[in-house]
Design a protein around this motif. Sequence first.
Motif, short mmCIF file in Angstrom:
data_model
loop_
_atom_site.label_atom_id
_atom_site.label_comp_id
_atom_site.label_asym_id
_atom_site.label_seq_id
_atom_site.Cartn_x
_atom_site.Cartn_y
_atom_site.Cartn_z
N ASN A 359 0.82 -1.21 0.00
CA ASN A 359 0.00 0.00 0.00
C ASN A 359 0.86 1.26 0.00
N ASN A 360 2.12 1.12 -0.44
CA ASN A 360 3.01 2.27 -0.47
C ASN A 360 2.94 2.91 -1.85
N TYR A 361 2.86 4.22 -1.89
CA TYR A 361 2.68 4.94 -3.14
C TYR A 361 3.92 5.76 -3.49
N THR A 362 5.08 5.24 -3.17
CA THR A 362 6.34 5.92 -3.48
C THR A 362 7.36 4.92 -3.98
N ILE A 363 8.40 5.47 -4.65
CA ILE A 363 9.55 4.70 -5.10
C ILE A 363 10.77 5.27 -4.38
N PRO A 364 11.65 4.43 -3.83
CA PRO A 364 12.86 4.97 -3.20
C PRO A 364 13.76 5.64 -4.24
N HIS A 365 14.21 6.83 -3.91
CA HIS A 365 15.13 7.54 -4.81
C HIS A 365 16.50 6.86 -4.74
N PRO A 366 17.14 6.59 -5.92
CA PRO A 366 18.41 5.87 -5.90
C PRO A 366 19.50 6.56 -5.11
N SER A 367 19.55 7.88 -5.12
CA SER A 367 20.64 8.61 -4.45
C SER A 367 20.18 9.48 -3.30
N LEU A 368 18.87 9.71 -3.17
CA LEU A 368 18.34 10.55 -2.09
C LEU A 368 17.21 9.80 -1.39
N PRO A 369 17.52 8.92 -0.47
CA PRO A 369 16.47 8.12 0.19
C PRO A 369 15.46 8.96 0.94
N GLU A 370 15.87 10.15 1.41
CA GLU A 370 14.94 10.99 2.17
C GLU A 370 13.93 11.71 1.27
#
Length: 387
Positions: A359-370
Amino acid sequence: MEDDIVPIIRVVISSTLSIESAALHGWKFCTDQLLHIDLKHSTLHNVLEKLDEVRLCTGVQEVTKHTKEHIIMKWESDQLKVEKTFSRAKNCIITVWDPDSVCTNCAKHDIKARYNRKYCSKKKLELLEKDERLTVQEDLHMEIMAMMNEESDNMNEWQRMFFQEQCSNAERHPNARRYHPDVIRWALELYARSPAGYQMLRQTGVLSLPSSGVLRQYRNFASSNAGVCESTLLQLEKLTKTIDAYLVVDEMKVRENLVYQDGRILGYVDHGDRHSPEDIATHICMFYVRSFDRTISMPVSWYPTKATPAAQLTSMFWEAFMACEFRSVRIHAVVADGASTNRKFFSIAHGAIGNPNYNNYTIPHPSLPEEPIFLCSDTSHLLKVSL
């Protein structure tokens, strides 16, 4: 008459006593014009009298590229000579019932030839506009200009540029007009939305806009190679600061066809370096980048496809994503419609395949996890079509 090359009127009557064809001075016309002649209940004398009442349309007064010539020739002292020449509209009815009268289609053509830019020649239109100009007093002219200058203060920068360009192009010959690149981009988008509406704005003289031929030259300037657009990368490399933007992905239906261009056959499915089935493409899958402040809005990559698998769609997304991130464009979201392939693409990109509680609607950023990349399901296409 015996001097005529062809009969003045020729009528072919079938065995069922119906008129099959008819011609006046060699020009065929619709037999519906003779429906009032009752062949079954009239004598031959009465039929000939009614046929003698048919008159020839005198044609148009304004000769344009939409007219054709009707020449009537006769023998005179064993020589063939032109007796009369008529210019007609292409859909001329040919027949009338009043002497020296004009059919409705030729009359309509004369009206269009005088007031419609599509029918009127350029030289004649310039003379017509010059004759219809009104001369105003200097005081009234200065007052109107003052009012327009006051209104220009309320315009934004683009509106002022567009207004000034319209004023300068109005005084130039159509072949000498010049357009700002932003106006050409706006004209391309307007023409893509409604070619008929665009032509109406040009032909009526409401706006001075590039012709459709000029727009085709700009539209066909880009490379036809599938994958990341090199012209877009060159534009992004000119950015002097980081731009916050989002990616839009969608497919559009195209006509199935093969084209030979620049020594290559185009029209097959082409997913770039990925596996591509040997089928003719039916859709174009495109990734489009737009900044939140509307500074940039351009295609990043496109692929001829038939049915793009979700795994390949994910690979295409990361390719477009990295192409933007390496060129000072920070991607914060990806927008797609609610198709099942796009929902699976969201799951693969997030890494939630096989997780029933996803139910997560985001993708982890490869270089900026925050700073995650948001997944936006735009089922009503509101974000996709917004400017």
